[in-house]
Design a protein around this motif. Structure first.
Motif, PDB file in Angstrom:
ATOM      1  N   GLY A 144      31.783  50.561  28.528  1.00  0.00           N
ATOM      2  CA  GLY A 144      32.904  49.613  28.448  1.00  0.00           C
ATOM      3  C   GLY A 144      32.657  48.421  27.547  1.00  0.00           C
ATOM      4  O   GLY A 144      33.426  47.451  27.588  1.00  0.00           O
ATOM      5  N   LYS A 145      31.616  48.481  26.712  1.00  0.00           N
ATOM      6  CA  LYS A 145      31.281  47.322  25.880  1.00  0.00           C
ATOM      7  C   LYS A 145      32.377  47.019  24.863  1.00  0.00           C
ATOM      8  O   LYS A 145      32.772  45.868  24.670  1.00  0.00           O
ATOM      9  CB  LYS A 145      29.953  47.571  25.170  1.00  0.00           C
ATOM     10  CG  LYS A 145      28.749  47.581  26.108  1.00  0.00           C
ATOM     11  CD  LYS A 145      27.462  47.809  25.326  1.00  0.00           C
ATOM     12  CE  LYS A 145      26.258  47.827  26.262  1.00  0.00           C
ATOM     13  NZ  LYS A 145      24.990  48.066  25.520  1.00  0.00           N
ATOM     14  N   LEU A 146      32.869  48.056  24.179  1.00  0.00           N
ATOM     15  CA  LEU A 146      33.869  47.826  23.149  1.00  0.00           C
ATOM     16  C   LEU A 146      35.186  47.337  23.743  1.00  0.00           C
ATOM     17  O   LEU A 146      35.843  46.448  23.175  1.00  0.00           O
ATOM     18  CB  LEU A 146      34.102  49.110  22.347  1.00  0.00           C
ATOM     19  CG  LEU A 146      32.897  49.618  21.541  1.00  0.00           C
ATOM     20  CD1 LEU A 146      33.269  50.887  20.794  1.00  0.00           C
ATOM     21  CD2 LEU A 146      32.419  48.545  20.576  1.00  0.00           C
ATOM     22  N   LEU A 147      35.574  47.909  24.872  1.00  0.00           N
ATOM     23  CA  LEU A 147      36.809  47.471  25.516  1.00  0.00           C
ATOM     24  C   LEU A 147      36.686  46.036  26.025  1.00  0.00           C
ATOM     25  O   LEU A 147      37.612  45.228  25.901  1.00  0.00           O
ATOM     26  CB  LEU A 147      37.162  48.418  26.663  1.00  0.00           C
ATOM     27  CG  LEU A 147      38.537  48.225  27.310  1.00  0.00           C
ATOM     28  CD1 LEU A 147      39.639  48.369  26.270  1.00  0.00           C
ATOM     29  CD2 LEU A 147      38.743  49.209  28.459  1.00  0.00           C
ATOM     30  N   SER A 148      35.525  45.708  26.570  1.00  0.00           N
ATOM     31  CA  SER A 148      35.299  44.335  27.039  1.00  0.00           C
ATOM     32  C   SER A 148      35.281  43.364  25.863  1.00  0.00           C
ATOM     33  O   SER A 148      35.787  42.242  25.961  1.00  0.00           O
ATOM     34  CB  SER A 148      33.981  44.253  27.804  1.00  0.00           C
ATOM     35  OG  SER A 148      34.027  45.055  28.975  1.00  0.00           O
ATOM     36  N   ALA A 149      34.702  43.802  24.736  1.00  0.00           N
ATOM     37  CA  ALA A 149      34.687  42.952  23.543  1.00  0.00           C
ATOM     38  C   ALA A 149      36.098  42.689  23.048  1.00  0.00           C
ATOM     39  O   ALA A 149      36.429  41.577  22.615  1.00  0.00           O
ATOM     40  CB  ALA A 149      33.851  43.598  22.452  1.00  0.00           C
ATOM     41  N   LYS A 150      36.972  43.710  23.121  1.00  0.00           N
ATOM     42  CA  LYS A 150      38.366  43.533  22.717  1.00  0.00           C
ATOM     43  C   LYS A 150      39.073  42.546  23.648  1.00  0.00           C
ATOM     44  O   LYS A 150      39.815  41.662  23.194  1.00  0.00           O
ATOM     45  CB  LYS A 150      39.072  44.887  22.739  1.00  0.00           C
ATOM     46  CG  LYS A 150      40.580  44.813  22.528  1.00  0.00           C
ATOM     47  CD  LYS A 150      41.186  46.186  22.519  1.00  0.00           C
ATOM     48  CE  LYS A 150      42.709  46.136  22.566  1.00  0.00           C
ATOM     49  NZ  LYS A 150      43.215  45.616  23.841  1.00  0.00           N
TER      50      LYS A 150
END
Length: 467
Positions: free
Chosen positions: A353-359
């Motif tokens: 979920g890193k990319l989604l959290s970054a978004k």
């Protein structure tokens, strides 16, 4: 039955598909709507939008005092805060150039060589000493199909413009502070002259009271009060001199120089230019302010970084290749040439979920930048409104203070003449002198307030950053 494919149509279809998907990933920036008052800032309703040129007036034209202009030039050359701001611009410019370089393929050269000593069993009759050498160029190029690189470039450009606006804001503030300190020194000089005049006047009054006491027309109490009044005036001189020293030191630091005496000339009587305070302010002029430009560029940067965060969720397409040789000597060179071309499509599937959290984090950063921009606009409107109102009220106050000062100067003269003729007491003169001194100092304070308000309004409208 053989399936026929129309190549041009298929290519166009793929490009169109990528364009549609890319538009979902990257969203263009739109300037937010900000509620503003078009009339609230006008003090003269019939004025037109001529004041749109006010903030565009160069500081060298706005300030007519040659000594002040020389101080400003020295500050622009030596002030450390301004040097830091300029350095930030160069830093942001380097990052912007770096973001533009990301559109081009990378190219690298790899050279390697070695010597291997084989055992007799491995050699099998060959030379036991084996040499190896390779030299090849490698290249990699990421295709910006989703607009990630374009958004990153726009974000860095916004950072560059933001740093330039910050530098302009530092410069406008610096010029405003220098002018404010300069005119404050002139006000202190005038105040000091008034106090010294009061000392001289009260010295004569003390001598007069002493003569009257000798002729039994006044008593010792009057002499003591006259002496106390003289000492009170004399005690104000070192206080003003200390304020002059403090102000000169502060101004020297702004110049980027060691503390020293500041040359100055003139007085405040002819410096109450109220042009800005009477023409009003069209609201579109506020966007000329450096701090508002800085705030909006911060919003643009956050918007484009959100676009970058969105594109991280999409696959990345990379094309690579290499060409080289593993020749040992020139005789083997043609046969040792090697090369290849690769292409890769990488789609993030599971990364905790890193990319989604970054978004999501980037979305909140953009929201914060948007609210900062709204607040900056509100603060700008408040500042301009307050300065306009204060300037108008200072003008009204100055009119009455000047009338009061003239009347009290006349009253002091009358009280002194009556005292010498024996038709009045020293208490009448004492009250008149105290009131006159206070009124004259208030006139200076009001004149300084008008000048400083005019300077602050020039800065608040964004003036002073153009050379």
């Amino acid at each position: 039955m053989r399936l026929k494919i129309n190549i041009p149509v298929s290519v166009i279809s793929v490009i169109s598909f990528l364009g549609v998907v890319s538009s979902c990933a990257v969203r263009p920036y739109k300037q937010p709507e900000v509620p503003v008052s078009q009339d609230y800032f006008r003090t003269v309703p019939e004025q037109s939008a001529d004041t749109i040129t006010v903030a565009m007036v160069k500081w060298s034209d706005f300030f007519s005092d040659p000594m002040l202009r020389e101080l400003i030039r020295r500050a622009l050359a030596n002030n450390n805060d301004l040097k830091i701001a300029r350095s930030r611009v160069l830093e942001a410019e380097a990052y912007y150039k770096q973001s533009k370089a990301a559109f081009f393929p990378s190219l690298g050269l790899d050279v390697a060589g070695g010597v291997t000593r084989l055992s007799e069993h491995e050699a099998l009759g060959r030379n036991r000493t084996q040499y190896s050498a390779t030299a090849q160029f490698s290249s990699s190029w990421e295709i910006d199909i989703w607009g990630k690189l374009r958004s990153a470039k726009r974000a860095q450009k916004a950072s560059l413009l933001q740093s330039e606006a910050y530098k302009d804001a530092v410069q406008t503030q610096l010029i405003s502070e220098i002018a404010s300190y300069y005119y404050k020194l002139i006000a202190y000089d005038q105040d000091l002259r008034i106090i010294r005049d009061a000392v001289e006047t009260r010295s004569r009054s003390l001598q007069t009271i002493q003569i009257l006491m000798a002729s039994a027309q006044e008593n010792e109490l009057s002499v003591t009060q006259a002496a106390a009044q003289l000492y009170a005036a004399q005690s104000a001189i070192p206080q003003i001199e200390a304020q002059i020293h403090i102000t000169e030191t502060a101004l020297s630091i702004l110049l980027g120089e060691l503390p020293h005496k500041i040359k100055r000339t003139g007085d405040l009587d002819n410096l109450c230019d109220t042009t800005l305070l009477t023409t009003g302010v069209p609201m579109q002029l506020l966007r000329y302010r450096p701090d508002l430009r800085e705030s909006e560029q911060a919003l643009i940067n956050a918007h484009q970084m959100l676009n970058v965060a969105r594109t991280q969720l999409y696959p990345s397409l990379t094309i690579g290749g290499n060409a080289g040789s593993d020749f040992i000597n020139w005789a083997t060179f043609p046969a040792s040439i090697l090369g290849g071309v690769t292409g890769g499509l990488t789609q993030p599937l599971f990364n905790n979920g890193k990319l989604l959290s970054a978004k999501r984090a980037a979305e909140q950063v953009r929201e914060q930048a948007l609210y900062d921009f709204y607040q900056a606009m509100l603060n700008a409107q408040k500042e301009v409104s307050d300065l306009l109102v204060n300037g108008q009220k200072y003008k009204e106050q100055l009119y009455y203070l000047q009338m009061q000062s003239d009347a009290l100067t006349k009253a002091t003269y009358i009280a002194y003449e009556l005292l010498k003729g024996g038709f009045s007491t020293y208490l009448d003169l004492l009250y008149a002198q105290e009131s006159e001194l206070s009124a004259r100092q208030q006139v200076i304070s009001a004149r300084l307030s008008i000048v400083q308000t005019n300077i602050s309004l020039y800065r608040a409208l964004g003036g002073g950053w153009e050379e």
